[in-house]
Design a protein around this motif. Structure first.
Motif, PDB file in Angstrom:
ATOM      1  N   MET A   8      -6.858   0.744  -0.424  1.00  0.00           N
ATOM      2  CA  MET A   8      -6.393   0.499  -1.794  1.00  0.00           C
ATOM      3  C   MET A   8      -6.403   1.767  -2.653  1.00  0.00           C
ATOM      4  SD  MET A   8      -5.376  -2.577  -1.805  1.00  0.00           S
ATOM      5  CE  MET A   8      -5.203  -3.046  -3.510  1.00  0.00           C
ATOM      6  N   LYS A   9      -7.202   2.753  -2.288  1.00  0.00           N
ATOM      7  CA  LYS A   9      -7.206   4.011  -3.047  1.00  0.00           C
ATOM      8  C   LYS A   9      -5.952   4.817  -2.763  1.00  0.00           C
ATOM      9  CE  LYS A   9     -12.169   4.481  -3.504  1.00  0.00           C
ATOM     10  NZ  LYS A   9     -13.349   5.284  -3.223  1.00  0.00           N
ATOM     11  N   LYS A  10      -5.578   4.904  -1.485  1.00  0.00           N
ATOM     12  CA  LYS A  10      -4.384   5.667  -1.099  1.00  0.00           C
ATOM     13  C   LYS A  10      -3.117   4.810  -1.136  1.00  0.00           C
ATOM     14  CE  LYS A  10      -5.049   7.438   2.908  1.00  0.00           C
ATOM     15  NZ  LYS A  10      -5.262   8.115   4.179  1.00  0.00           N
ATOM     16  N   MET A  11      -3.294   3.489  -1.268  1.00  0.00           N
ATOM     17  CA  MET A  11      -2.184   2.537  -1.246  1.00  0.00           C
ATOM     18  C   MET A  11      -1.366   2.679   0.044  1.00  0.00           C
ATOM     19  SD  MET A  11      -2.827   0.710  -3.774  1.00  0.00           S
ATOM     20  CE  MET A  11      -1.442  -0.370  -3.774  1.00  0.00           C
ATOM     21  N   THR A  12      -2.091   2.700   1.171  1.00  0.00           N
ATOM     22  CA  THR A  12      -1.460   2.736   2.483  1.00  0.00           C
ATOM     23  C   THR A  12      -2.043   1.628   3.341  1.00  0.00           C
ATOM     24  OG1 THR A  12      -3.091   4.298   3.342  1.00  0.00           O
ATOM     25  CG2 THR A  12      -1.065   5.237   2.434  1.00  0.00           C
ATOM     26  N   THR A  13      -1.307   1.254   4.368  1.00  0.00           N
ATOM     27  CA  THR A  13      -1.743   0.218   5.290  1.00  0.00           C
ATOM     28  C   THR A  13      -1.662   0.764   6.706  1.00  0.00           C
ATOM     29  OG1 THR A  13      -0.997  -1.556   3.838  1.00  0.00           O
ATOM     30  CG2 THR A  13      -1.229  -2.100   6.165  1.00  0.00           C
ATOM     31  N   GLU A  23       0.367   4.301  10.204  1.00  0.00           N
ATOM     32  CA  GLU A  23       0.060   4.174   8.783  1.00  0.00           C
ATOM     33  C   GLU A  23       1.366   4.168   8.021  1.00  0.00           C
ATOM     34  OE1 GLU A  23      -3.426   6.133   6.683  1.00  0.00           O
ATOM     35  OE2 GLU A  23      -1.725   7.256   5.880  1.00  0.00           O
ATOM     36  N   VAL A  24       1.505   3.212   7.118  1.00  0.00           N
ATOM     37  CA  VAL A  24       2.727   3.079   6.325  1.00  0.00           C
ATOM     38  C   VAL A  24       2.358   3.025   4.847  1.00  0.00           C
ATOM     39  CG1 VAL A  24       4.121   1.969   8.114  1.00  0.00           C
ATOM     40  CG2 VAL A  24       2.663   0.575   6.678  1.00  0.00           C
ATOM     41  N   PRO A  25       3.269   3.459   3.969  1.00  0.00           N
ATOM     42  CA  PRO A  25       2.982   3.400   2.536  1.00  0.00           C
ATOM     43  C   PRO A  25       3.038   1.964   2.023  1.00  0.00           C
ATOM     44  CG  PRO A  25       5.212   4.190   2.906  1.00  0.00           C
ATOM     45  CD  PRO A  25       4.571   4.058   4.254  1.00  0.00           C
ATOM     46  N   GLY A  26       2.145   1.628   1.119  1.00  0.00           N
ATOM     47  CA  GLY A  26       2.147   0.307   0.498  1.00  0.00           C
ATOM     48  C   GLY A  26       1.085  -0.610   1.075  1.00  0.00           C
ATOM     49  N   ILE A  27       1.043  -1.821   0.504  1.00  0.00           N
ATOM     50  CA  ILE A  27       0.093  -2.836   0.950  1.00  0.00           C
ATOM     51  C   ILE A  27       0.868  -4.043   1.482  1.00  0.00           C
ATOM     52  CG2 ILE A  27      -1.787  -2.106  -0.556  1.00  0.00           C
ATOM     53  CD1 ILE A  27      -0.975  -4.269  -2.527  1.00  0.00           C
ATOM     54  N   LEU A  28       0.272  -4.725   2.420  1.00  0.00           N
ATOM     55  CA  LEU A  28       0.933  -5.858   3.063  1.00  0.00           C
ATOM     56  C   LEU A  28       1.195  -6.973   2.052  1.00  0.00           C
ATOM     57  CD1 LEU A  28       1.867  -7.094   5.801  1.00  0.00           C
ATOM     58  CD2 LEU A  28      -0.374  -8.176   5.871  1.00  0.00           C
ATOM     59  N   LEU A  42       6.052  -4.664   2.890  1.00  0.00           N
ATOM     60  CA  LEU A  42       5.027  -3.923   2.152  1.00  0.00           C
ATOM     61  C   LEU A  42       5.398  -3.845   0.683  1.00  0.00           C
ATOM     62  CD1 LEU A  42       4.770  -1.134   4.800  1.00  0.00           C
ATOM     63  CD2 LEU A  42       3.000  -2.815   4.317  1.00  0.00           C
ATOM     64  N   GLY A  43       4.410  -3.739  -0.175  1.00  0.00           N
ATOM     65  CA  GLY A  43       4.640  -3.624  -1.608  1.00  0.00           C
ATOM     66  C   GLY A  43       3.560  -2.784  -2.244  1.00  0.00           C
ATOM     67  N   ASP A  44       3.358  -2.981  -3.521  1.00  0.00           N
ATOM     68  CA  ASP A  44       2.351  -2.263  -4.278  1.00  0.00           C
ATOM     69  C   ASP A  44       1.907  -3.175  -5.404  1.00  0.00           C
ATOM     70  OD1 ASP A  44       1.590   0.985  -4.648  1.00  0.00           O
ATOM     71  OD2 ASP A  44       1.301  -0.256  -6.426  1.00  0.00           O
ATOM     72  N   CYS A  50       6.351   0.580  -5.649  1.00  0.00           N
ATOM     73  CA  CYS A  50       6.657  -0.017  -4.350  1.00  0.00           C
ATOM     74  C   CYS A  50       7.411   0.973  -3.469  1.00  0.00           C
ATOM     75  CB  CYS A  50       7.476  -1.292  -4.523  1.00  0.00           C
ATOM     76  SG  CYS A  50       6.471  -2.645  -5.122  1.00  0.00           S
ATOM     77  N   PRO A  51       7.048   1.028  -2.189  1.00  0.00           N
ATOM     78  CA  PRO A  51       7.697   1.978  -1.289  1.00  0.00           C
ATOM     79  C   PRO A  51       9.122   1.557  -0.945  1.00  0.00           C
ATOM     80  CG  PRO A  51       6.157   0.603  -0.085  1.00  0.00           C
ATOM     81  CD  PRO A  51       6.007   0.256  -1.533  1.00  0.00           C
ATOM     82  N   ASP A  52       9.997   2.548  -0.781  1.00  0.00           N
ATOM     83  CA  ASP A  52      11.353   2.283  -0.308  1.00  0.00           C
ATOM     84  C   ASP A  52      11.309   1.928   1.167  1.00  0.00           C
ATOM     85  OD1 ASP A  52      12.554   2.784  -2.755  1.00  0.00           O
ATOM     86  OD2 ASP A  52      12.861   4.911  -2.331  1.00  0.00           O
ATOM     87  N   ASN A  53      12.344   1.255   1.631  1.00  0.00           N
ATOM     88  CA  ASN A  53      12.484   0.922   3.054  1.00  0.00           C
ATOM     89  C   ASN A  53      11.221   0.234   3.573  1.00  0.00           C
ATOM     90  OD1 ASN A  53      14.999   2.346   2.975  1.00  0.00           O
ATOM     91  ND2 ASN A  53      13.812   4.224   3.080  1.00  0.00           N
ATOM     92  N   ASN A  54      10.764  -0.783   2.864  1.00  0.00           N
ATOM     93  CA  ASN A  54       9.443  -1.370   3.030  1.00  0.00           C
ATOM     94  C   ASN A  54       9.360  -2.558   3.992  1.00  0.00           C
ATOM     95  OD1 ASN A  54      11.009  -2.613   0.960  1.00  0.00           O
ATOM     96  ND2 ASN A  54       9.213  -3.718   0.263  1.00  0.00           N
ATOM     97  N   ILE A  55      10.307  -2.650   4.933  1.00  0.00           N
ATOM     98  CA  ILE A  55      10.256  -3.713   5.936  1.00  0.00           C
ATOM     99  C   ILE A  55      10.315  -3.065   7.319  1.00  0.00           C
ATOM    100  CG2 ILE A  55      11.378  -5.758   6.883  1.00  0.00           C
ATOM    101  CD1 ILE A  55      12.426  -6.346   4.052  1.00  0.00           C
TER     102      ILE A  55
END
Length: 120
Positions: A8-13, A23-28, A42-44, A50-55
């Motif tokens: 949650m600090k880096k907002m990565t999953t 590792e991908v940007p955003g949260i599930l 993925l979202g934020d 919110c990250p682009d291309n998030n699927i």
């Protein structure tokens, strides 16, 4: 089996399947399970981040099968980086809604776009 860990600090999953991790940007936001793969959205916590291309589709062996950017490349033309706030299961595949108001129907197994519809 899939394992999801969010920083949650880096907002990565970090997604782990079998012995593979990525590792991908955003949260599930959403996880769909199919016989041969998982599809994740993925979202934020803030829409503006919110990250682009998030699927993504990840095979049951842990391999990255496709990213939504690659699936919709032909439909998007020069506009390749978009945010997708919603996806739903249909009888034909996954229905993906873009932030710009276009709904795409994606064949999960093939990683292709079946059709698109403007819904604004």
């Amino acid at each position: 089996m899939i394992s999801i860990n969010t920083d949650m600090k880096k907002m990565t999953t970090t997604i782990s399947v079998e012995q593979q991790s990525m590792e991908v940007p955003g949260i599930l936001q959403q996880l769909l399970e199919y016989p041969n793969c998982y599809v994740i959205l993925l979202g934020d916590k803030e829409v503006s981040n919110c990250p682009d291309n998030n699927i993504y589709a990840i095979g049951k062996d842990g391999a990255l099968l496709w990213n939504i950017k690659d699936v919709l490349e032909q439909q998007l033309g020069n506009r390749k980086d978009m945010w997708y706030p919603q996806m739903d299961v249909t009888a034909e595949g996954v229905s993906v809604l873009s932030f710009s108001g276009v709904r795409y129907l994606v064949d999960v197994e093939q990683g292709t776009c079946i059709r698109k519809q403007v819904v604004r």
